[in-house]
Design a protein around this motif. Structure first.
Motif, PDB file in Angstrom:
ATOM      1  N   GLU A 108     -16.288   9.902  -9.854  1.00 24.70           N
ATOM      2  CA  GLU A 108     -16.719   9.251  -8.614  1.00 24.70           C
ATOM      3  C   GLU A 108     -16.609   7.736  -8.715  1.00 24.70           C
ATOM      4  N   GLU A 109     -16.920   7.186  -9.898  1.00 16.08           N
ATOM      5  CA  GLU A 109     -16.755   5.741 -10.108  1.00 16.08           C
ATOM      6  C   GLU A 109     -15.297   5.343  -9.937  1.00 16.08           C
ATOM      7  N   ASP A 134     -12.829   5.016 -21.526  1.00 20.99           N
ATOM      8  CA  ASP A 134     -13.250   4.827 -20.135  1.00 20.99           C
ATOM      9  C   ASP A 134     -12.050   4.873 -19.189  1.00 20.99           C
ATOM     10  N   THR A 135     -12.007   5.871 -18.308  1.00 20.30           N
ATOM     11  CA  THR A 135     -10.874   6.011 -17.384  1.00 20.30           C
ATOM     12  C   THR A 135     -10.861   4.927 -16.313  1.00 20.30           C
ATOM     13  N   VAL A 136     -12.030   4.362 -15.987  1.00 16.44           N
ATOM     14  CA  VAL A 136     -12.088   3.282 -14.996  1.00 16.44           C
ATOM     15  C   VAL A 136     -11.396   2.038 -15.553  1.00 16.44           C
ATOM     16  N   LYS A 141      -6.809  -1.748 -15.801  1.00 10.28           N
ATOM     17  CA  LYS A 141      -5.838  -2.430 -16.658  1.00 10.28           C
ATOM     18  C   LYS A 141      -4.410  -2.020 -16.316  1.00 10.28           C
ATOM     19  N   ASN A 142      -4.179  -0.736 -16.162  1.00  5.89           N
ATOM     20  CA  ASN A 142      -2.825  -0.244 -15.905  1.00  5.89           C
ATOM     21  C   ASN A 142      -2.280  -0.680 -14.559  1.00  5.89           C
ATOM     22  N   ASN A 143      -3.167  -0.959 -13.595  1.00 11.03           N
ATOM     23  CA  ASN A 143      -2.736  -1.389 -12.270  1.00 11.03           C
ATOM     24  C   ASN A 143      -2.790  -2.902 -12.080  1.00 11.03           C
ATOM     25  N   GLY A 144      -3.217  -3.621 -13.116  1.00 11.88           N
ATOM     26  CA  GLY A 144      -3.200  -5.083 -13.071  1.00 11.88           C
ATOM     27  C   GLY A 144      -4.237  -5.710 -12.163  1.00 11.88           C
TER      28      GLY A 144
END
Length: 346
Positions: A108-109, A134-136, A141-144
């Motif tokens: 949800e986060e 942490d997936t958030v 990070k991956n999307n900049g």
């Protein structure tokens, strides 16, 4: 009737494009013209259309705080209230609004932060917790996207973060109890997936090992950052055949539960059990007895996190070699809860 840019321009004797440039702080607009237009805006009660402005500038002048749990749980802990106060104070001084979003689960986060940033409702995010894998953080990070972590990542060394040296803080808290003569020291920890819990537990372990003291697995209890965790821990600790004479507790709120549990079992602090905690929220000094606590500069943590994020949004800290991790100093505040030696309490 709503006042428009054209109305302001007509009163000021300038073009609507000049008014727009004044709003955006364009460098080619003279100080005199800027003051004149702003004065007329105030007289006429003009308020810029933020949504329209954001479409042109591609910024919202807003940041979001991502809470790791439902807000009703977090707002019962004064640590988060003080942290958010620091964030909001600095953001407001920089002309930024603050949105708060939360989720009951990590999924949800992630959905919340994705919706806010992909929908361009905010320019960046502050995360108030650091977790293992942490997936958030991975998503941001991956999307900049600009973001700042309050805490430490165990996966990335190159992200912006603001933190306390929690390992050393726990080391200092444990050493204080050792200096008071305690040898049997327990630890009430937080959730094991949180980096702060792991770091504080590691600091406690190192202090015990460096002083040649025995570490027993039954002297370490894990829980949540809630009073109930401390309360439940006491029924376990005080029934051990060889119980600790002192405790390091991961959070002041948890310590209040420890005090409640001990009181119901007819034990007292520090006569039966000495205590040192973390965060030094105002209630720590007002509790009975006053709790010795590590002051981690909560307000400063939030203020710095907000400042660093806004600098990132404005691309002020992109140069190679600039600091990525900011450490806020800690200090031990000694109060009554840790002031008796075990020789006097046994």
């Amino acid at each position: 009737m709503t006042v428009t840019i054209k109305d302001v321009a007509k009163r000021a004797g300038v073009s609507p494009s000049t008014v727009s440039r004044v709003l955006s702080g364009h460098p080619r607009i003279s100080v005199e013209t800027s003051r004149k237009v702003k004065s007329i805006m105030e007289e006429m009660g003009y308020h810029p259309n933020i949504m329209a402005k954001s479409l042109v500038s591609k910024t919202t002048n807003s940041i979001c705080i991502i809470l790791p749990k439902p807000a009703e749980e977090l707002f019962s802990n004064l640590f988060f209230m003080e942290l958010i106060r620091g964030i909001v104070t600095q953001a407001s001084r920089s002309g930024y609004d603050v949105l708060i979003s939360s989720g009951a689960t990590e999924k949800e986060e992630l959905e919340a932060v994705s919706r806010l940033l992909k929908g361009r409702r905010v320019d960046g995010a502050i995360l108030l917790y650091s977790r293992k894998d942490d997936t958030v953080i991975d998503f941001l990070k991956n999307n900049g996207y600009p973001f700042v972590l309050v805490g430490r990542s165990d996966k990335y060394d190159d992200i912006l973060s603001v933190d306390t040296d929690n390992l050393m803080a726990a080391y200092d808290a444990t050493n204080h109890l050792i200096s008071m003569g305690h040898k049997r020291i327990g630890f009430v920890s937080g959730p094991p997936n949180l980096i702060v819990s792991r770091d504080r537990l590691e600091g406690y372990r190192r202090a015990m090992e460096h002083n040649g003291l025995e570490l027993k697995s039954e002297w370490i209890v894990e829980g949540e950052f809630l009073q109930d965790s401390g309360y439940r821990a006491m029924s376990f600790f005080m029934n051990l055949p060889s119980r600790p004479t002192a405790l390091v507790v991961v959070d002041d709120i948890v310590s209040f539960g420890v005090l409640r549990g001990l009181s119901e079992l007819n034990y007292s602090v520090p006569a039966d059990l000495a205590l040192v905690s973390f965060n030094n929220i105002p209630l720590a000094e007002l509790s009975t007895p006053p709790i010795s606590s590590i002051d981690i500069g909560i307000y400063h943590l939030g203020y710095t996190a907000s400042q660093v994020l806004i600098q990132a949004i404005q691309k002020q800290n992109k140069e190679p070699g600039l600091t990525r991790r900011f450490i806020i100093p800690h200090r031990l505040i000694v109060r009554e809860s840790s002031m008796l030696s075990p020789a006097r309490s046994e």
